[in-house]
Design an enzyme around this catalytic site. Sequence first.
Site, PDB file in Angstrom:
ATOM      1  N   CYS A   1       2.059 -20.528  49.630  1.00 25.55           N
ATOM      2  CA  CYS A   1       1.532 -19.250  49.106  1.00 25.55           C
ATOM      3  C   CYS A   1       0.080 -19.411  48.675  1.00 25.55           C
ATOM      4  O   CYS A   1      -0.845 -19.047  49.412  1.00 25.55           O
ATOM      5  CB  CYS A   1       2.373 -18.729  47.946  1.00 25.55           C
ATOM      6  N   ARG A   2      -0.137 -19.946  47.472  1.00 26.76           N
ATOM      7  CA  ARG A   2      -1.465 -19.873  46.861  1.00 26.76           C
ATOM      8  C   ARG A   2      -2.492 -20.804  47.503  1.00 26.76           C
ATOM      9  O   ARG A   2      -3.592 -20.364  47.856  1.00 26.76           O
ATOM     10  CB  ARG A   2      -1.359 -20.199  45.360  1.00 26.76           C
ATOM     11  N   SER A   3      -2.156 -22.093  47.645  1.00 28.63           N
ATOM     12  CA  SER A   3      -3.202 -23.006  48.144  1.00 28.63           C
ATOM     13  C   SER A   3      -3.536 -22.805  49.627  1.00 28.63           C
ATOM     14  O   SER A   3      -4.713 -22.901  49.993  1.00 28.63           O
ATOM     15  CB  SER A   3      -2.880 -24.471  47.832  1.00 28.63           C
TER      16      SER A   3
ATOM     17  N   ASN B   1       2.718 -25.229  48.760  1.00 29.80           N
ATOM     18  CA  ASN B   1       1.739 -25.149  49.861  1.00 29.80           C
ATOM     19  C   ASN B   1       2.149 -24.133  50.926  1.00 29.80           C
ATOM     20  O   ASN B   1       1.903 -24.317  52.112  1.00 29.80           O
ATOM     21  CB  ASN B   1       1.485 -26.539  50.500  1.00 29.80           C
TER      22      ASN B   1
ATOM     23  N   CYS C   1      -1.242 -26.389  45.362  1.00 29.71           N
ATOM     24  CA  CYS C   1      -0.251 -25.631  44.577  1.00 29.71           C
ATOM     25  C   CYS C   1       1.083 -26.373  44.681  1.00 29.71           C
ATOM     26  O   CYS C   1       1.116 -27.548  45.062  1.00 29.71           O
ATOM     27  CB  CYS C   1      -0.162 -24.176  45.033  1.00 29.71           C
TER      28      CYS C   1
ATOM     29  N   ASP D   1       2.259 -18.270  40.020  1.00 28.25           N
ATOM     30  CA  ASP D   1       3.144 -18.503  41.162  1.00 28.25           C
ATOM     31  C   ASP D   1       3.821 -17.178  41.551  1.00 28.25           C
ATOM     32  O   ASP D   1       4.562 -16.613  40.743  1.00 28.25           O
ATOM     33  CB  ASP D   1       4.186 -19.547  40.732  1.00 28.25           C
TER      34      ASP D   1
HETATM   35  P1  4NP Z   1       3.151 -21.913  46.143  1.00 23.09           P
HETATM   36  O1  4NP Z   1       4.475 -21.033  45.849  1.00 23.09           O
HETATM   37  O2  4NP Z   1       3.209 -23.092  45.195  1.00 23.09           O
HETATM   38  O3  4NP Z   1       2.028 -20.968  45.781  1.00 23.09           O
HETATM   39  O4  4NP Z   1       3.190 -22.294  47.589  1.00 23.09           O
HETATM   40  C1  4NP Z   1       5.762 -21.575  45.876  1.00 23.09           C
HETATM   41  C2  4NP Z   1       6.370 -21.848  47.077  1.00 23.09           C
HETATM   42  C3  4NP Z   1       7.656 -22.332  47.120  1.00 23.09           C
HETATM   43  C4  4NP Z   1       8.335 -22.558  45.934  1.00 23.09           C
HETATM   44  C5  4NP Z   1       7.727 -22.289  44.712  1.00 23.09           C
HETATM   45  C6  4NP Z   1       6.426 -21.799  44.689  1.00 23.09           C
HETATM   46  N1  4NP Z   1       9.669 -23.055  45.968  1.00 23.09           N
HETATM   47  O5  4NP Z   1      10.263 -23.191  44.889  1.00 23.09           O
HETATM   48  O6  4NP Z   1      10.203 -23.321  47.056  1.00 23.09           O
END
Ligand code: 4NP
Length: 156
Positions: free
Chosen positions: A15-17, A13, A10, A128
């Site tokens: 939340c989702r992945s 790294n 994702c 997201d």
């Molecule tokens: P992820 O979510 O891609 O599912 O881990 C996010 C985590 C951090 C950010 C965006 C999405 N960020 O902008 O910091």
Amino acid sequence: MEKIKILFVCLGNICRSPLAHEVFQDMVNKNGVTDKFEIESGGTEDYHVGDLPDPRMMNEARKHGIEMTHRGRTLSDDDFEYFDMILPMDLSNMAYLQNRSMPEYKDKIKLFRTFDPETLDEMAEVPDPYYGGSEGFTNVYEMVERTCETLLEYLL
Ligand code: 4NP
């Protein structure tokens, strides 16, 4: 026996992945096939390298008995050769991977939710949840759990 090596991807790294990574690892362990798989996750950006997952994602996972311990990592060029399947959570992550991959590894890249039994949409994404409310994290958990179940059935 050669392990099946899977990399979930994702943006951050956190939340989702890492959720997909830890939910899939838990299912693999409960199915007694830990030795058959090597499972990892990574982010396309390096904002959260070394960090534990987002506390909102950790809380949601904890409700389902999963204590997340992954630390954020970004991707290395070697990942494209090393892993057998590279599973991005959304189309933006997929475009990033397609651009960065050497041509011979592009077939390894498949949008994660192509394994989701509740959609036939080949472009379905795990949205997201980072800038939204807690319901977004619940939604991500449900999508990830059912998609990981189908992925494991497919690979066993
Ligand atoms: P992820 O979510 O891609 O599912 O881990 C996010 C985590 C951090 C950010 C965006 C999405 N960020 O902008 O910091």
